[in-house]
Design a protein around this motif. Structure first.
Motif, PDB file in Angstrom:
ATOM      1  N   ALA A   1     132.850 -33.423  41.114  1.00 24.85           N
ATOM      2  CA  ALA A   1     133.114 -32.245  41.948  1.00 24.85           C
ATOM      3  C   ALA A   1     134.174 -32.508  43.010  1.00 24.85           C
ATOM      4  O   ALA A   1     134.389 -31.680  43.898  1.00 24.85           O
ATOM      5  CB  ALA A   1     131.826 -31.768  42.608  1.00 24.85           C
ATOM      6  N   GLY A   2     134.838 -33.661  42.949  1.00 22.83           N
ATOM      7  CA  GLY A   2     135.961 -33.923  43.833  1.00 22.83           C
ATOM      8  C   GLY A   2     135.658 -34.786  45.034  1.00 22.83           C
ATOM      9  O   GLY A   2     136.471 -34.867  45.957  1.00 22.83           O
ATOM     10  N   VAL A   3     134.495 -35.470  45.045  1.00 26.34           N
ATOM     11  CA  VAL A   3     134.129 -36.337  46.165  1.00 26.34           C
ATOM     12  C   VAL A   3     134.122 -37.772  45.652  1.00 26.34           C
ATOM     13  O   VAL A   3     133.138 -38.244  45.080  1.00 26.34           O
ATOM     14  CB  VAL A   3     132.759 -35.951  46.760  1.00 26.34           C
ATOM     15  CG1 VAL A   3     132.454 -36.812  47.987  1.00 26.34           C
ATOM     16  CG2 VAL A   3     132.737 -34.475  47.125  1.00 26.34           C
ATOM     17  N   ASP A   4     135.223 -38.469  45.865  1.00 23.07           N
ATOM     18  CA  ASP A   4     135.409 -39.777  45.235  1.00 23.07           C
ATOM     19  C   ASP A   4     134.375 -40.808  45.676  1.00 23.07           C
ATOM     20  O   ASP A   4     133.894 -41.605  44.856  1.00 23.07           O
ATOM     21  CB  ASP A   4     136.813 -40.303  45.534  1.00 23.07           C
ATOM     22  CG  ASP A   4     137.899 -39.484  44.854  1.00 23.07           C
ATOM     23  OD1 ASP A   4     137.559 -38.728  43.917  1.00 23.07           O
ATOM     24  OD2 ASP A   4     139.074 -39.594  45.255  1.00 23.07           O
ATOM     25  N   GLU A   5     134.026 -40.838  46.954  1.00 23.38           N
ATOM     26  CA  GLU A   5     133.069 -41.831  47.450  1.00 23.38           C
ATOM     27  C   GLU A   5     131.707 -41.660  46.782  1.00 23.38           C
ATOM     28  O   GLU A   5     131.062 -42.623  46.383  1.00 23.38           O
ATOM     29  CB  GLU A   5     132.928 -41.705  48.965  1.00 23.38           C
ATOM     30  CG  GLU A   5     131.994 -42.729  49.599  1.00 23.38           C
ATOM     31  CD  GLU A   5     131.893 -42.578  51.108  1.00 23.38           C
ATOM     32  OE1 GLU A   5     131.184 -43.397  51.728  1.00 23.38           O
ATOM     33  OE2 GLU A   5     132.514 -41.650  51.665  1.00 23.38           O
ATOM     34  N   TYR A   6     131.298 -40.411  46.651  1.00 27.15           N
ATOM     35  CA  TYR A   6     130.022 -40.094  46.004  1.00 27.15           C
ATOM     36  C   TYR A   6     130.068 -40.448  44.520  1.00 27.15           C
ATOM     37  O   TYR A   6     129.158 -41.095  43.987  1.00 27.15           O
ATOM     38  CB  TYR A   6     129.743 -38.611  46.212  1.00 27.15           C
ATOM     39  CG  TYR A   6     128.521 -38.059  45.517  1.00 27.15           C
ATOM     40  CD1 TYR A   6     127.251 -38.245  46.051  1.00 27.15           C
ATOM     41  CD2 TYR A   6     128.636 -37.302  44.349  1.00 27.15           C
ATOM     42  CE1 TYR A   6     126.124 -37.715  45.425  1.00 27.15           C
ATOM     43  CE2 TYR A   6     127.523 -36.766  43.726  1.00 27.15           C
ATOM     44  CZ  TYR A   6     126.275 -36.967  44.264  1.00 27.15           C
ATOM     45  OH  TYR A   6     125.171 -36.447  43.646  1.00 27.15           O
ATOM     46  N   ASP A   7     131.153 -40.066  43.856  1.00 29.18           N
ATOM     47  CA  ASP A   7     131.296 -40.356  42.426  1.00 29.18           C
ATOM     48  C   ASP A   7     131.247 -41.863  42.139  1.00 29.18           C
ATOM     49  O   ASP A   7     130.709 -42.295  41.116  1.00 29.18           O
ATOM     50  CB  ASP A   7     132.605 -39.781  41.887  1.00 29.18           C
ATOM     51  CG  ASP A   7     132.570 -38.264  41.737  1.00 29.18           C
ATOM     52  OD1 ASP A   7     131.522 -37.652  42.023  1.00 29.18           O
ATOM     53  OD2 ASP A   7     133.597 -37.690  41.334  1.00 29.18           O
ATOM     54  N   ALA A   8     131.819 -42.651  43.054  1.00 26.77           N
ATOM     55  CA  ALA A   8     131.846 -44.101  42.853  1.00 26.77           C
ATOM     56  C   ALA A   8     130.431 -44.685  42.837  1.00 26.77           C
ATOM     57  O   ALA A   8     130.139 -45.610  42.068  1.00 26.77           O
ATOM     58  CB  ALA A   8     132.676 -44.771  43.940  1.00 26.77           C
ATOM     59  N   ILE A   9     129.542 -44.135  43.659  1.00 26.05           N
ATOM     60  CA  ILE A   9     128.155 -44.618  43.676  1.00 26.05           C
ATOM     61  C   ILE A   9     127.479 -44.285  42.347  1.00 26.05           C
ATOM     62  O   ILE A   9     126.772 -45.119  41.762  1.00 26.05           O
ATOM     63  CB  ILE A   9     127.387 -44.001  44.860  1.00 26.05           C
ATOM     64  CG1 ILE A   9     127.974 -44.495  46.191  1.00 26.05           C
ATOM     65  CG2 ILE A   9     125.894 -44.339  44.764  1.00 26.05           C
ATOM     66  CD1 ILE A   9     127.424 -43.778  47.405  1.00 26.05           C
ATOM     67  N   ILE A  10     127.696 -43.077  41.854  1.00 26.32           N
ATOM     68  CA  ILE A  10     127.102 -42.691  40.571  1.00 26.32           C
ATOM     69  C   ILE A  10     127.631 -43.586  39.455  1.00 26.32           C
ATOM     70  O   ILE A  10     126.871 -44.040  38.581  1.00 26.32           O
ATOM     71  CB  ILE A  10     127.380 -41.208  40.264  1.00 26.32           C
ATOM     72  CG1 ILE A  10     126.756 -40.309  41.324  1.00 26.32           C
ATOM     73  CG2 ILE A  10     126.827 -40.850  38.882  1.00 26.32           C
ATOM     74  CD1 ILE A  10     127.076 -38.836  41.159  1.00 26.32           C
ATOM     75  N   HIS A  11     128.917 -43.852  39.479  1.00 25.82           N
ATOM     76  CA  HIS A  11     129.497 -44.726  38.457  1.00 25.82           C
ATOM     77  C   HIS A  11     128.858 -46.115  38.513  1.00 25.82           C
ATOM     78  O   HIS A  11     128.526 -46.706  37.473  1.00 25.82           O
ATOM     79  CB  HIS A  11     131.009 -44.832  38.651  1.00 25.82           C
ATOM     80  CG  HIS A  11     131.687 -45.641  37.595  1.00 25.82           C
ATOM     81  ND1 HIS A  11     131.879 -47.009  37.707  1.00 25.82           N
ATOM     82  CD2 HIS A  11     132.199 -45.299  36.384  1.00 25.82           C
ATOM     83  CE1 HIS A  11     132.476 -47.459  36.633  1.00 25.82           C
ATOM     84  NE2 HIS A  11     132.687 -46.445  35.811  1.00 25.82           N
ATOM     85  N   ASP A  12     128.656 -46.630  39.721  1.00 30.34           N
ATOM     86  CA  ASP A  12     128.007 -47.938  39.862  1.00 30.34           C
ATOM     87  C   ASP A  12     126.586 -47.914  39.305  1.00 30.34           C
ATOM     88  O   ASP A  12     126.146 -48.860  38.646  1.00 30.34           O
ATOM     89  CB  ASP A  12     127.965 -48.349  41.339  1.00 30.34           C
ATOM     90  CG  ASP A  12     129.313 -48.841  41.847  1.00 30.34           C
ATOM     91  OD1 ASP A  12     130.217 -49.047  41.027  1.00 30.34           O
ATOM     92  OD2 ASP A  12     129.443 -48.996  43.077  1.00 30.34           O
ATOM     93  N   LEU A  13     125.859 -46.829  39.563  1.00 28.55           N
ATOM     94  CA  LEU A  13     124.505 -46.715  39.033  1.00 28.55           C
ATOM     95  C   LEU A  13     124.510 -46.679  37.510  1.00 28.55           C
ATOM     96  O   LEU A  13     123.658 -47.282  36.850  1.00 28.55           O
ATOM     97  CB  LEU A  13     123.820 -45.460  39.590  1.00 28.55           C
ATOM     98  CG  LEU A  13     123.397 -45.520  41.060  1.00 28.55           C
ATOM     99  CD1 LEU A  13     123.056 -44.128  41.571  1.00 28.55           C
ATOM    100  CD2 LEU A  13     122.198 -46.458  41.247  1.00 28.55           C
TER     101      LEU A  13
END
Length: 275
Positions: free
Chosen positions: A109-121
């Motif tokens: 949805a365009g929030v890179d910091e948040y997306d990075a956490i999901i990717h790590d998970l």
């Protein structure tokens, strides 16, 4: 690699078997989810026969992550717990062979910091990833098209990327939509039709589905068919929605009726001998 589409609905023997096992075993299911969805998620799990605990009280992420029957992590839980809580729970579950579900809410949805956490998970070996088409596409490396928590992509757009992601990461990928598509690492592809549009206008319905998928995993050992268990959770959800919708006067009564329908389905299944 198998590519044939396999249909499933509530009347499939595999679905009834999963619901019966949940009711018989009453598995402990641990969740990290957002406060908006926590009550509905807990009530859905209780109605299905599971025993939920939700939240990141001191020691819960490591202790419950290691000892629950299964676990789910809803990324929107970051509004009320920390990334460290989620990493700890995921690490504990993986280390102790506890199956767990990742729901990548609002991924892409365009929030890179948040997306990075999901990717790590997602790199920490979830058993299942369950989301809408936009979320799954973004996590699998496709276009980021989500509008907040809502999807703007179609199932047809998401399936090819999800299929490859399932194979590459050895994870079951479930895409929710007008019909649900569940894809296994070995190429099997299950489609669950049914449900009702009211599911899309009650807060927390998708989040609670992640918890029900975890309950299905909790009663399905690693050597058994976990793809069928994941599909069964979706089929149960669809049937409960179909039961609740005709008598609903709006979204609030639908949500109550939906939980009631899950309870009645569990009561009915418990009274029957498993197939």
């Amino acid at each position: 690699m198998c590519s044939a589409v396999i249909p499933m609905d509530y009347d499939s023997p595999a679905c009834r078997s999963v619901l019966h096992r949940i009711g018989s075993a009453r598995p402990f299911v641990y969740g990290l989810t957002n406060y908006v969805a926590a009550t509905l998620s807990a009530n859905v799990l209780l109605a299905a026969g599971a025993a939920p605990a939700i939240g990141a009280a001191p020691g819960w992420a490591s202790g419950f992550g290691a000892h629950a029957g299964a676990m789910w992590i809803n990324a929107a839980g970051l509004i009320n717990c920390t990334a460290r809580d989620m990493y700890t729970a995921a690490g504990a579950a993986t280390a102790h062979h506890v199956p767990w579900v990742l729901d990548p809410v609002a991924m892409g949805a365009g929030v890179d910091e948040y997306d990075a956490i999901i990717h790590d998970l997602a790199m920490r070996d979830p058993t299942v990833i369950r989301g809408n088409a936009s979320e799954v596409m973004a996590l699998a490396g496709g276009a980021a098209t989500a509008r907040g928590v809502e999807t703007t992509a179609s199932i047809a757009q998401a399936v090819p990327l999800a299929r490859e992601f399932a194979r590459a990461r050895n994870v079951i990928v479930a895409i929710s939509g007008p019909e649900d598509h569940i894809l296994a690492p070995d190429g099997r592809h299950v489609v669950v039709k049914g449900g009702h549009p009211l599911l899309t206008v009650v807060t927390g319905m998708g989040c609670a589905l992640g918890g029900l998928v975890a309950a299905a995993l909790a009663v399905t050992p690693a050597g058994a068919d976990r793809l069928a268990a994941v599909a069964a959770a979706h089929a149960l959800y669809a049937r409960a929605a179909e039961i609740a919708a005709p008598s609903a006067q709006g979204t609030a009564s639908f949500a109550t009726g939906f939980v009631d329908a899950l309870s009645r389905l569990q009561d009915r299944t418990g009274a029957e001998a498993p197939d």
